[in-house]
Design a protein around this motif. Sequence first.
Motif, PDB file in Angstrom:
ATOM      1  N   ALA A  69       0.819  -1.214   0.000  1.00  0.00           N
ATOM      2  CA  ALA A  69       0.000   0.000   0.000  1.00  0.00           C
ATOM      3  C   ALA A  69       0.854   1.265   0.000  1.00  0.00           C
ATOM      4  O   ALA A  69       0.552   2.223  -0.724  1.00  0.00           O
ATOM      5  N   VAL A  70       1.924   1.304   0.819  1.00  0.00           N
ATOM      6  CA  VAL A  70       2.721   2.530   0.908  1.00  0.00           C
ATOM      7  C   VAL A  70       3.414   2.853  -0.412  1.00  0.00           C
ATOM      8  O   VAL A  70       3.745   4.011  -0.681  1.00  0.00           O
ATOM      9  N   GLN A  71       3.594   1.860  -1.243  1.00  0.00           N
ATOM     10  CA  GLN A  71       4.308   2.082  -2.499  1.00  0.00           C
ATOM     11  C   GLN A  71       3.433   2.699  -3.592  1.00  0.00           C
ATOM     12  O   GLN A  71       3.957   3.137  -4.620  1.00  0.00           O
ATOM     13  N   VAL A  72       2.119   2.741  -3.375  1.00  0.00           N
ATOM     14  CA  VAL A  72       1.238   3.273  -4.427  1.00  0.00           C
ATOM     15  C   VAL A  72       0.457   4.507  -3.989  1.00  0.00           C
ATOM     16  O   VAL A  72      -0.299   5.058  -4.790  1.00  0.00           O
ATOM     17  N   VAL A  73       0.631   4.958  -2.755  1.00  0.00           N
ATOM     18  CA  VAL A  73      -0.149   6.095  -2.258  1.00  0.00           C
ATOM     19  C   VAL A  73       0.022   7.320  -3.146  1.00  0.00           C
ATOM     20  O   VAL A  73      -0.946   8.037  -3.433  1.00  0.00           O
ATOM     21  N   ASP A  74       1.234   7.566  -3.606  1.00  0.00           N
ATOM     22  CA  ASP A  74       1.473   8.756  -4.424  1.00  0.00           C
ATOM     23  C   ASP A  74       0.851   8.654  -5.812  1.00  0.00           C
ATOM     24  O   ASP A  74       0.788   9.642  -6.543  1.00  0.00           O
ATOM     25  N   MET A  75       0.363   7.457  -6.179  1.00  0.00           N
ATOM     26  CA  MET A  75      -0.234   7.253  -7.496  1.00  0.00           C
ATOM     27  C   MET A  75      -1.759   7.322  -7.480  1.00  0.00           C
ATOM     28  O   MET A  75      -2.399   7.358  -8.534  1.00  0.00           O
ATOM     29  N   ILE A  76      -2.371   7.311  -6.296  1.00  0.00           N
ATOM     30  CA  ILE A  76      -3.830   7.201  -6.216  1.00  0.00           C
ATOM     31  C   ILE A  76      -4.502   8.530  -6.552  1.00  0.00           C
ATOM     32  O   ILE A  76      -4.224   9.556  -5.929  1.00  0.00           O
ATOM     33  N   ASP A  77      -5.388   8.497  -7.517  1.00  0.00           N
ATOM     34  CA  ASP A  77      -6.191   9.666  -7.861  1.00  0.00           C
ATOM     35  C   ASP A  77      -7.125  10.021  -6.706  1.00  0.00           C
ATOM     36  O   ASP A  77      -7.662   9.133  -6.024  1.00  0.00           O
ATOM     37  N   ASP A  78      -7.308  11.319  -6.458  1.00  0.00           N
ATOM     38  CA  ASP A  78      -8.129  11.762  -5.318  1.00  0.00           C
ATOM     39  C   ASP A  78      -9.550  11.201  -5.372  1.00  0.00           C
ATOM     40  O   ASP A  78     -10.077  10.696  -4.373  1.00  0.00           O
ATOM     41  N   ALA A  79     -10.182  11.304  -6.531  1.00  0.00           N
ATOM     42  CA  ALA A  79     -11.560  10.825  -6.661  1.00  0.00           C
ATOM     43  C   ALA A  79     -11.624   9.314  -6.504  1.00  0.00           C
ATOM     44  O   ALA A  79     -12.555   8.776  -5.878  1.00  0.00           O
ATOM     45  N   ALA A  80     -10.629   8.609  -7.043  1.00  0.00           N
ATOM     46  CA  ALA A  80     -10.598   7.152  -6.907  1.00  0.00           C
ATOM     47  C   ALA A  80     -10.436   6.744  -5.448  1.00  0.00           C
ATOM     48  O   ALA A  80     -11.025   5.751  -5.002  1.00  0.00           O
ATOM     49  N   LEU A  81      -9.663   7.517  -4.684  1.00  0.00           N
ATOM     50  CA  LEU A  81      -9.500   7.229  -3.255  1.00  0.00           C
ATOM     51  C   LEU A  81     -10.826   7.425  -2.522  1.00  0.00           C
ATOM     52  O   LEU A  81     -11.193   6.615  -1.667  1.00  0.00           O
ATOM     53  N   ARG A  82     -11.566   8.476  -2.870  1.00  0.00           N
ATOM     54  CA  ARG A  82     -12.882   8.671  -2.245  1.00  0.00           C
ATOM     55  C   ARG A  82     -13.811   7.509  -2.578  1.00  0.00           C
ATOM     56  O   ARG A  82     -14.557   7.031  -1.719  1.00  0.00           O
ATOM     57  N   GLY A  83     -13.760   7.057  -3.826  1.00  0.00           N
ATOM     58  CA  GLY A  83     -14.597   5.935  -4.223  1.00  0.00           C
ATOM     59  C   GLY A  83     -14.228   4.654  -3.517  1.00  0.00           C
ATOM     60  O   GLY A  83     -15.098   3.917  -3.038  1.00  0.00           O
ATOM     61  N   LEU A  84     -12.933   4.368  -3.438  1.00  0.00           N
ATOM     62  CA  LEU A  84     -12.462   3.170  -2.745  1.00  0.00           C
ATOM     63  C   LEU A  84     -12.853   3.206  -1.284  1.00  0.00           C
ATOM     64  O   LEU A  84     -13.323   2.211  -0.716  1.00  0.00           O
ATOM     65  N   ASN A  85     -12.685   4.378  -0.657  1.00  0.00           N
ATOM     66  CA  ASN A  85     -13.020   4.537   0.753  1.00  0.00           C
ATOM     67  C   ASN A  85     -14.506   4.275   1.004  1.00  0.00           C
ATOM     68  O   ASN A  85     -14.879   3.488   1.896  1.00  0.00           O
ATOM     69  N   MET A  86     -15.371   4.887   0.197  1.00  0.00           N
ATOM     70  CA  MET A  86     -16.814   4.732   0.392  1.00  0.00           C
ATOM     71  C   MET A  86     -17.256   3.301   0.084  1.00  0.00           C
ATOM     72  O   MET A  86     -18.093   2.729   0.805  1.00  0.00           O
ATOM     73  N   MET A  87     -16.688   2.718  -0.960  1.00  0.00           N
ATOM     74  CA  MET A  87     -17.038   1.353  -1.329  1.00  0.00           C
ATOM     75  C   MET A  87     -16.704   0.384  -0.191  1.00  0.00           C
ATOM     76  O   MET A  87     -17.494  -0.511   0.138  1.00  0.00           O
ATOM     77  N   TRP A  88     -15.536   0.582   0.433  1.00  0.00           N
ATOM     78  CA  TRP A  88     -15.137  -0.312   1.527  1.00  0.00           C
ATOM     79  C   TRP A  88     -16.004  -0.106   2.769  1.00  0.00           C
ATOM     80  O   TRP A  88     -16.436  -1.079   3.395  1.00  0.00           O
ATOM     81  N   VAL A  89     -16.284   1.142   3.124  1.00  0.00           N
ATOM     82  CA  VAL A  89     -17.091   1.418   4.319  1.00  0.00           C
ATOM     83  C   VAL A  89     -18.486   0.808   4.177  1.00  0.00           C
ATOM     84  O   VAL A  89     -19.006   0.183   5.108  1.00  0.00           O
ATOM     85  N   ILE A  90     -19.094   0.975   3.009  1.00  0.00           N
ATOM     86  CA  ILE A  90     -20.431   0.411   2.790  1.00  0.00           C
ATOM     87  C   ILE A  90     -20.398  -1.108   2.916  1.00  0.00           C
ATOM     88  O   ILE A  90     -21.301  -1.714   3.507  1.00  0.00           O
TER      89      ILE A  90
END
Length: 361
Positions: A128-149
């Motif tokens: 995970a730490v190796q890809v943080v700088d590559m994650i698009d902001d909107a994609a991170l919001r989507g991933l976060n919401m998808m996991w929480v749900i």
Amino acid sequence: MTQSQKAGSGSQQTQILGDLVIHQGVTEERAAEIADKRARLVLEEYSREAAPKAFARIQELDQRVVSILANEGKLDALREPSYQIALQKAQISAASTEREGDYDLLARLLGQRANQDSRFVRASVDRAVQVVDMIDDAALRGLNMMWVISAFTPGGNSLGQGVKLLEGLLGKFPSHELPRGQRWLDHLDIIDLVRIIPGSLTTLKKFVPLYADKWPGFLSMGVEEDVAKKVHGQSTELGVAALQMVAHDLKPGYYRLRFHSTNQMRNVMREQKLPEDKIESAVEIALSVCNLETKDDALVPKLEELVAASDALKEIADWWDQIPDFPQPTTAGITVAYANSRRYHQFENTTGLAEYLEQST
């Protein structure tokens, strides 16, 4: 020959056989020194033009890491060589990003990595730490919401309470401009945070049916009054208050248990320190007599009404229902979502990262 040895500030020194020195305990000052030393190794890979900017970014990360480790009593994690390697990988990611949020996310990932015996968790965090700088902001919001749900099921004693709690929970996380379509999922797939199976016959369950399945007890068939009285007698006999039934708020003349599922029921009884054999006896009655998880599909439209009445939930449900295919977060994706979620909500008294990763396999 005279031998002189000094202990670092705030540390303890133990001498064995006159020549082996072990420093026990890591202070915040020493942690900062260790982080700085790893940073110097990272900076060797940069030109003199890029090094100052990289160093400033790494310092943003290091300050956060030391603070988190100190607050959580995990500074001694820096005594482990593999942890220092993970720190260095995170520093490389930090040097590559200008986003403040990335430093917070990387620091929280390293906080999860600290003192971990599970190689499963270590591998997930390290990836995970190796890809943080590559994650698009909107994609991170989507991933976060998808996991929480997917990961959380709010409690309460009724459908109305459950929906209110769900609205409060999802409202803690960024939901503005959630990504739509395929592109953001392809992006997360490329950096190994989700897996997409092309042509899969499986799709995500729609928002309302998903929560109808999470809350079968709120939408239960229920039982008539004579059965409820019989169960009350069994509740008294067993000494289990959890079996006391309440009037069904969605079916006049019927009764139900006040739980959304057997999981919630078990958790409540375990908090009451009931023995496991008594818990399982009560659960058996709940399933076979009280219809706790026998859902009445005729009640699902009520859930639809409550979701539609909430502007926030309606928007999130609309977003969820348009997600294409069947994206499945990888262990690294779950790790990123878990750590990022804790920037907004601490999830007190809930499952830890190791357990979430185990549930995903």
